[in-house]
Scaffold this motif. Sequence first.
Motif, PDB file in Angstrom:
ATOM      1  N   LEU A 145       8.914 -87.762 -72.988  1.00 65.63           N
ATOM      2  CA  LEU A 145       9.009 -86.342 -73.307  1.00 65.63           C
ATOM      3  C   LEU A 145       8.319 -85.492 -72.243  1.00 65.63           C
ATOM      4  O   LEU A 145       8.824 -84.435 -71.845  1.00 65.63           O
ATOM      5  CB  LEU A 145       8.412 -86.082 -74.688  1.00 65.63           C
ATOM      6  N   LYS A 146       7.196 -85.960 -71.741  1.00 66.24           N
ATOM      7  CA  LYS A 146       6.497 -85.228 -70.690  1.00 66.24           C
ATOM      8  C   LYS A 146       7.331 -85.179 -69.411  1.00 66.24           C
ATOM      9  O   LYS A 146       7.356 -84.155 -68.715  1.00 66.24           O
ATOM     10  CB  LYS A 146       5.131 -85.850 -70.408  1.00 66.24           C
ATOM     11  N   LEU A 147       8.022 -86.262 -69.092  1.00 66.39           N
ATOM     12  CA  LEU A 147       8.883 -86.263 -67.908  1.00 66.39           C
ATOM     13  C   LEU A 147      10.033 -85.267 -68.073  1.00 66.39           C
ATOM     14  O   LEU A 147      10.382 -84.558 -67.126  1.00 66.39           O
ATOM     15  CB  LEU A 147       9.420 -87.668 -67.631  1.00 66.39           C
ATOM     16  N   ASP A 148      10.601 -85.199 -69.272  1.00 62.05           N
ATOM     17  CA  ASP A 148      11.663 -84.218 -69.531  1.00 62.05           C
ATOM     18  C   ASP A 148      11.150 -82.794 -69.338  1.00 62.05           C
ATOM     19  O   ASP A 148      11.848 -81.941 -68.778  1.00 62.05           O
ATOM     20  CB  ASP A 148      12.218 -84.382 -70.952  1.00 62.05           C
ATOM     21  N   ILE A 149       9.948 -82.543 -69.794  1.00 64.46           N
ATOM     22  CA  ILE A 149       9.366 -81.208 -69.658  1.00 64.46           C
ATOM     23  C   ILE A 149       9.076 -80.894 -68.192  1.00 64.46           C
ATOM     24  O   ILE A 149       9.337 -79.783 -67.718  1.00 64.46           O
ATOM     25  CB  ILE A 149       8.098 -81.078 -70.538  1.00 64.46           C
ATOM     26  N   LEU A 150       8.547 -81.865 -67.450  1.00 61.80           N
ATOM     27  CA  LEU A 150       8.261 -81.640 -66.030  1.00 61.80           C
ATOM     28  C   LEU A 150       9.519 -81.267 -65.255  1.00 61.80           C
ATOM     29  O   LEU A 150       9.473 -80.424 -64.356  1.00 61.80           O
ATOM     30  CB  LEU A 150       7.603 -82.875 -65.413  1.00 61.80           C
ATOM     31  N   VAL A 151      10.638 -81.897 -65.589  1.00 64.78           N
ATOM     32  CA  VAL A 151      11.901 -81.570 -64.918  1.00 64.78           C
ATOM     33  C   VAL A 151      12.242 -80.102 -65.141  1.00 64.78           C
ATOM     34  O   VAL A 151      12.662 -79.396 -64.221  1.00 64.78           O
ATOM     35  CB  VAL A 151      13.048 -82.480 -65.433  1.00 64.78           C
ATOM     36  N   GLN A 152      12.044 -79.619 -66.348  1.00 64.96           N
ATOM     37  CA  GLN A 152      12.388 -78.237 -66.668  1.00 64.96           C
ATOM     38  C   GLN A 152      11.399 -77.227 -66.073  1.00 64.96           C
ATOM     39  O   GLN A 152      11.761 -76.070 -65.848  1.00 64.96           O
ATOM     40  CB  GLN A 152      12.449 -78.056 -68.184  1.00 64.96           C
ATOM     41  N   LEU A 153      10.174 -77.660 -65.836  1.00 65.61           N
ATOM     42  CA  LEU A 153       9.162 -76.747 -65.306  1.00 65.61           C
ATOM     43  C   LEU A 153       9.138 -76.705 -63.778  1.00 65.61           C
ATOM     44  O   LEU A 153       8.478 -75.836 -63.207  1.00 65.61           O
ATOM     45  CB  LEU A 153       7.771 -77.148 -65.818  1.00 65.61           C
ATOM     46  N   ALA A 154       9.808 -77.622 -63.122  1.00 63.84           N
ATOM     47  CA  ALA A 154       9.783 -77.675 -61.658  1.00 63.84           C
ATOM     48  C   ALA A 154      10.400 -76.407 -61.071  1.00 63.84           C
ATOM     49  O   ALA A 154      11.455 -75.951 -61.503  1.00 63.84           O
ATOM     50  CB  ALA A 154      10.532 -78.909 -61.164  1.00 63.84           C
ATOM     51  N   ASN A 155       9.707 -75.853 -60.089  1.00 64.04           N
ATOM     52  CA  ASN A 155      10.225 -74.707 -59.347  1.00 64.04           C
ATOM     53  C   ASN A 155       9.679 -74.775 -57.918  1.00 64.04           C
ATOM     54  O   ASN A 155       8.994 -75.737 -57.558  1.00 64.04           O
ATOM     55  CB  ASN A 155       9.851 -73.381 -60.043  1.00 64.04           C
ATOM     56  N   GLU A 156       9.951 -73.757 -57.125  1.00 63.47           N
ATOM     57  CA  GLU A 156       9.548 -73.787 -55.723  1.00 63.47           C
ATOM     58  C   GLU A 156       8.029 -73.866 -55.552  1.00 63.47           C
ATOM     59  O   GLU A 156       7.540 -74.470 -54.607  1.00 63.47           O
ATOM     60  CB  GLU A 156      10.081 -72.544 -54.999  1.00 63.47           C
ATOM     61  N   ARG A 157       7.280 -73.264 -56.451  1.00 67.36           N
ATOM     62  CA  ARG A 157       5.823 -73.219 -56.313  1.00 67.36           C
ATOM     63  C   ARG A 157       5.143 -74.542 -56.666  1.00 67.36           C
ATOM     64  O   ARG A 157       4.107 -74.881 -56.104  1.00 67.36           O
ATOM     65  CB  ARG A 157       5.253 -72.092 -57.175  1.00 67.36           C
ATOM     66  N   ASN A 158       5.696 -75.278 -57.609  1.00 61.63           N
ATOM     67  CA  ASN A 158       5.007 -76.494 -58.048  1.00 61.63           C
ATOM     68  C   ASN A 158       5.777 -77.779 -57.736  1.00 61.63           C
ATOM     69  O   ASN A 158       5.360 -78.852 -58.131  1.00 61.63           O
ATOM     70  CB  ASN A 158       4.700 -76.422 -59.548  1.00 61.63           C
TER      71      ASN A 158
END
Length: 196
Positions: free
Chosen positions: A104-117
């Motif tokens: 679940l954390k990996l799924d969330i990280l995919v959605q939170l990824a952007n140019e800054r992080n």
Amino acid sequence: MFDIMNIFEDRLKHASSTIVLGCVKAFLHFTEEYPGLQKQVFERVSSPMITLMGTGEVGGTYELTYTMLCHINLLIEKGAAEVFENDYKQFFCRSDEPTYIKHLKLDILVQLANERNLNEILAELREYVTDISVEISRKSIQSVGQIAVRLPQLSSGVFTMLSNFLTLNTDYVTTETLIVLKDLLRKYRHEADNIV
């Protein structure tokens, strides 16, 4: 409506996840038709939800952590990604967590990824590729591919990372990396020369 929300405001600080989630549900229901106000609700509820998620991790009650992660994931899917994107490190996996929490954390990280992080998230995912769990290793490779699909302007760095995974000489890593590369090359044909 606003009077009720003001009354519920203090309940977001409650130690009981049931009360906090009930307030979150009420707030979201009241603001369904007001996108600007709903964004403010996302900002207001993010901190208590992350706190409760962390409380579950510290106390070893992974059921609470899982419940909070599911609700956070739902909020992100409803458009709250920018509210949680500064707290992306809260969603890095710990070695003692069960596999279902890590998924679940990996799924969330995919959605939170952007140019800054992106660089920090990809560095963290790179660490999970060599995880002792084959399932988490595969899921992290898939997550890298999902990020490349979500952020096409940053995909060239992802292709380089995936190519580096092929040098690890581990069967399941090589297999999953080739599957992800195959899918990405269907979308980004112009990268074929760099990969092959």
